[in-house]
Design an enzyme around this catalytic site. Structure first.
Site, PDB file in Angstrom:
ATOM      1  N   GLY A  88      -5.007  -5.532 -15.215  1.00  0.00           N
ATOM      2  CA  GLY A  88      -3.745  -4.843 -15.513  1.00  0.00           C
ATOM      3  C   GLY A  88      -3.483  -3.704 -14.550  1.00  0.00           C
ATOM      4  O   GLY A  88      -4.331  -3.332 -13.738  1.00  0.00           O
ATOM      5  N   GLY A  90      -3.749  -0.534 -13.441  1.00  0.00           N
ATOM      6  CA  GLY A  90      -4.586   0.615 -13.762  1.00  0.00           C
ATOM      7  C   GLY A  90      -4.170   1.860 -12.996  1.00  0.00           C
ATOM      8  O   GLY A  90      -4.606   2.968 -13.287  1.00  0.00           O
ATOM      9  N   ARG A  91      -3.323   1.665 -12.008  1.00  0.00           N
ATOM     10  CA  ARG A  91      -2.835   2.832 -11.234  1.00  0.00           C
ATOM     11  C   ARG A  91      -1.438   2.546 -10.722  1.00  0.00           C
ATOM     12  O   ARG A  91      -1.060   3.003  -9.641  1.00  0.00           O
ATOM     13  CB  ARG A  91      -3.769   3.118 -10.069  1.00  0.00           C
ATOM     14  CG  ARG A  91      -3.962   1.858  -9.262  1.00  0.00           C
ATOM     15  CD  ARG A  91      -4.493   1.993  -7.954  1.00  0.00           C
ATOM     16  NE  ARG A  91      -4.931   0.642  -7.602  1.00  0.00           N
ATOM     17  CZ  ARG A  91      -5.559   0.337  -6.532  1.00  0.00           C
ATOM     18  NH1 ARG A  91      -5.837   1.253  -5.670  1.00  0.00           N
ATOM     19  NH2 ARG A  91      -5.918  -0.900  -6.286  1.00  0.00           N
ATOM     20  N   LYS A 111       2.885   2.917  -7.164  1.00  0.00           N
ATOM     21  CA  LYS A 111       1.452   2.629  -7.090  1.00  0.00           C
ATOM     22  C   LYS A 111       0.723   3.936  -6.773  1.00  0.00           C
ATOM     23  O   LYS A 111       1.010   4.567  -5.747  1.00  0.00           O
ATOM     24  CB  LYS A 111       1.198   1.575  -5.999  1.00  0.00           C
ATOM     25  CG  LYS A 111      -0.235   1.102  -5.918  1.00  0.00           C
ATOM     26  CD  LYS A 111      -0.362  -0.114  -5.003  1.00  0.00           C
ATOM     27  CE  LYS A 111      -1.824  -0.496  -4.816  1.00  0.00           C
ATOM     28  NZ  LYS A 111      -1.965  -1.605  -3.862  1.00  0.00           N
ATOM     29  N   ASP A 123      -9.210   6.771 -12.050  1.00  0.00           N
ATOM     30  CA  ASP A 123      -8.317   7.929 -12.223  1.00  0.00           C
ATOM     31  C   ASP A 123      -6.835   7.556 -12.132  1.00  0.00           C
ATOM     32  O   ASP A 123      -5.967   8.407 -12.334  1.00  0.00           O
ATOM     33  CB  ASP A 123      -8.659   9.026 -11.202  1.00  0.00           C
ATOM     34  CG  ASP A 123      -8.560   8.536  -9.769  1.00  0.00           C
ATOM     35  OD1 ASP A 123      -8.092   7.384  -9.547  1.00  0.00           O
ATOM     36  OD2 ASP A 123      -8.943   9.290  -8.856  1.00  0.00           O
ATOM     37  N   GLY A 124      -6.553   6.307 -11.799  1.00  0.00           N
ATOM     38  CA  GLY A 124      -5.146   5.880 -11.723  1.00  0.00           C
ATOM     39  C   GLY A 124      -4.423   6.383 -10.490  1.00  0.00           C
ATOM     40  O   GLY A 124      -3.216   6.201 -10.347  1.00  0.00           O
ATOM     41  N   ARG A 174       6.669   0.452  -4.248  1.00  0.00           N
ATOM     42  CA  ARG A 174       6.526  -0.917  -3.743  1.00  0.00           C
ATOM     43  C   ARG A 174       7.608  -1.813  -4.332  1.00  0.00           C
ATOM     44  O   ARG A 174       7.904  -1.736  -5.519  1.00  0.00           O
ATOM     45  CB  ARG A 174       5.139  -1.424  -4.133  1.00  0.00           C
ATOM     46  CG  ARG A 174       4.881  -2.857  -3.764  1.00  0.00           C
ATOM     47  CD  ARG A 174       3.408  -3.139  -3.767  1.00  0.00           C
ATOM     48  NE  ARG A 174       2.896  -3.437  -5.098  1.00  0.00           N
ATOM     49  CZ  ARG A 174       1.616  -3.769  -5.315  1.00  0.00           C
ATOM     50  NH1 ARG A 174       0.754  -3.808  -4.314  1.00  0.00           N
ATOM     51  NH2 ARG A 174       1.202  -4.033  -6.529  1.00  0.00           N
ATOM     52  N   ASP A 250      -5.905 -12.099  -9.242  1.00  0.00           N
ATOM     53  CA  ASP A 250      -4.942 -11.058  -9.625  1.00  0.00           C
ATOM     54  C   ASP A 250      -4.194 -10.522  -8.408  1.00  0.00           C
ATOM     55  O   ASP A 250      -3.232  -9.772  -8.551  1.00  0.00           O
ATOM     56  CB  ASP A 250      -5.641  -9.904 -10.366  1.00  0.00           C
ATOM     57  CG  ASP A 250      -6.814  -9.344  -9.583  1.00  0.00           C
ATOM     58  OD1 ASP A 250      -7.719 -10.120  -9.242  1.00  0.00           O
ATOM     59  OD2 ASP A 250      -6.816  -8.133  -9.313  1.00  0.00           O
ATOM     60  N   ASN A 251      -4.614 -10.927  -7.222  1.00  0.00           N
ATOM     61  CA  ASN A 251      -3.917 -10.501  -6.007  1.00  0.00           C
ATOM     62  C   ASN A 251      -3.174 -11.659  -5.360  1.00  0.00           C
ATOM     63  O   ASN A 251      -2.891 -11.626  -4.168  1.00  0.00           O
ATOM     64  CB  ASN A 251      -4.908  -9.893  -5.008  1.00  0.00           C
ATOM     65  CG  ASN A 251      -5.453  -8.559  -5.491  1.00  0.00           C
ATOM     66  OD1 ASN A 251      -4.820  -7.880  -6.301  1.00  0.00           O
ATOM     67  ND2 ASN A 251      -6.620  -8.185  -5.013  1.00  0.00           N
TER      68      ASN A 251
END
Ligand code: AMP
Ligand code: MG
Length: 490
Positions: A88, A90-91, A111, A123-124, A174, A250-251
């Site tokens: 998911g 995360g940042r 992002k 830390d995102g 992005r 996931d990419n």
């Protein structure tokens, strides 16, 4: 006041429970470092209004524009072959979707905007180096004609983010055709079963492959369309020497755009085993392995589609297996089409595949720089063989190959200069050379000097047009005993 973005947030409307609404962290002292006017225009936004304090507030996450519904998307994925059930954003946060000037729906995502429920202890945040790297390489890919997510803006947040050392925090804005990944299908399959995958597939069909909705078997046609788009994409990477570096499921997008420029880099000396990423010890994502991973990743997508493709599970598996087996030939078709244009060929001949493969052997054997080799090949047609020969350790095999190539060109009968010009339009002279990228990022991060970045970006925006004074942008990294290494560190 900013003019409205005219958001129309179809993902937020459709997939409640499969994302988490979220707020960006506050950036204490944001600064707008880079803004993409041309892209803003393409998106139907007002570039002048956004290249401002008000725009900065949006791109840093400090202000939520009217109509935005910031959310973190859930997805899963296979990372280096191992399944991670919950990844998911995360940042990152999806701000929303806009319809661009060509009537295409595009995601706007921040992002590096702070932690979300998917941060898993991270830390995102993002640091400036990787943000600028994604900006630079993504925009270069776009100029090279490779489908890719784009960079609209890069800002620093004014806070330090702690990696091996304190680094300037940054946020990238992005733009993507969508952020739906193979890993999104995996997550929907695991958490919502066939019904949820059907909803996602219907959404992806409507958004990316509307033509497949009318097919006899729409979900199989959808799988074939994604395969075609991804096969064309990976062929495009291979034809310009690009190594993604972290082709986890996931990419890999459903749209067929390149996404997530982490440890990616362009190859200098041609060698299929080239790996830059410090974490890819096994070479799973090496240059020459990318077409294999293409099929592997799409097989993970196929697994989620089994219940949709046929009520009879065995029949569904049979149909999807056939489609999976067609991926490599599809890839080869796109790769060879790319190679033909790199070699100045405008017709098809049965011997072309061998001709192209034999050239790669010559290059490997001679340790040629991939980009310069193809670029200088047109010089042979202008009577200068030495430009290419000088790139090879032993040019003998090249001389033999050249005779075959010339004979093949003669059969087409295109005048030599026209052919050379066509080759120069597809074989770039300027790619993001690793030393130039490092120099631009170091200047920005260590000295707050954006000049090398701006100059490099300007050069990369015209990859096929050789310009006097830019010679050092064509230089490969000097050969050293220590191989070039890239890091995820975003
Ligand atoms: P990537 O390798 O960049 O594709 O990221 C893989 C996963 O790690 C994604 O779910 C990211 O959101 C997450 N991630 C990477 N870096 C961070 C970070 N600094 N904080 C939180 N999550 C992160
Ligand atoms: Mg990722």
């Amino acid at each position: 006041m900013l003019p409205p973005f005219n958001f129309d947030n179809s993902f937020a409307r459709t997939f409640k429970g499969f994302f988490v609404p979220c707020k960006a962290a506050r950036a204490p002292a944001p600064k707008l470092l880079q803004f993409n006017h041309a892209l803003a225009e393409e998106l139907g936004l007002d570039p002048a209004a956004l290249d401002s304090e008000a725009g900065l507030a949006v791109f840093s996450g400090n202000a939520t524009p009217v109509g935005a519904e910031p959310l973190a998307q859930a997805y899963a994925g296979h990372q280096f072959g191992g399944y991670a059930p919950q990844l998911g954003d995360g940042r990152a946060l999806l701000l929303g979707e806009v319809i661009d000037t060509r009537q295409q729906r595009r995601d706007i995502q921040l992002k590096g905007s702070g932690p979300t429920p998917f941060s898993r202890g991270g830390d995102g945040k993002a640091t400036l180096g990787p943000v600028l790297r994604e900006y630079l390489i993504g925009e270069s890919m776009h100029a090279l004609g490779i489908p890719t997510t784009r960079a609209l803006a890069a800002v620093t947040t004014g806070e330090h983010v702690y990696r091996e050392r304190p680094l300037p925090g940054a946020v990238l804005t992005r733009i993507a055709a969508s952020h739906i990944r193979v890993g999104t299908f995996q997550f929907f399959a695991a958490r919502g079963g066939a019904d949820k995958v059907r909803e996602l597939a219907d959404y992806a069909i409507a958004r990316h492959y509307p033509g497949t909705a009318a097919a006899e078997n729409p979900y199989l046609a959808f799988f074939e369309a994604v395969s075609e788009a991804q096969a064309a994409l990976v062929a495009g990477w291979m034809n310009i020497g690009f190594i993604h570096g972290v082709m986890n499921t996931d990419n890999m997008t459903i749209s067929g755009e390149t996404i997530d420029y982490g440890p990616c880099a362009f190859m200098d000396t041609y060698n299929p085993e080239t790996v830059f990423s410090s974490i890819d010890a096994q070479g799973r994502y090496a240059y020459g392995n990318q077409p294999v991973i293409l099929s592997w990743n799409l097989t993970r997508l196929a697994e989620t589609l089994v219940p949709l493709v046929d009520a009879d599970k065995d029949r569904a598996i049979e149909l999807l297996t056939d489609a999976i087996q067609r991926i490599h030939p599809l890839y080869e078709k796109h790769w060879l089409a790319g190679m033909r244009s790199k070699l100045g060929l405008s017709t098809e001949d049965l011997g072309d595949l061998d001709l192209a493969h034999d050239l790669l052997w010559v290059m490997k054997d001679g340790q040629a720089d991939f980009t310069l080799f193809f670029r200088r090949l047109s010089q042979v047609l202008r009577g200068d063989d030495d430009a290419v020969r000088s790139l090879l350790e032993q040019p003998g095999a090249f001389d033999v190959w050249t005779r075959r190539w010339r004979k093949r060109l003669e059969r087409e009968g295109t005048p030599a200069e026209a052919c050379a010009q066509a080759m120069d339009r597809v074989n770039p002279i300027y790619i993001p050379r690793n030393p130039k990228v490092e120099e631009a990022l170091a200047a920005a991060v260590d000295r707050e000097d954006m000049k090398p970045f701006s100059k490099l970006l300007a050069v990369l925006n015209h990859p096929f047009d050789e310009a006097a004074g830019n010679e050092d942008y064509t230089e490969p990294a000097p050969a050293t005993d220590i191989p070039y290494r890239t890091f995820c560190g975003t």
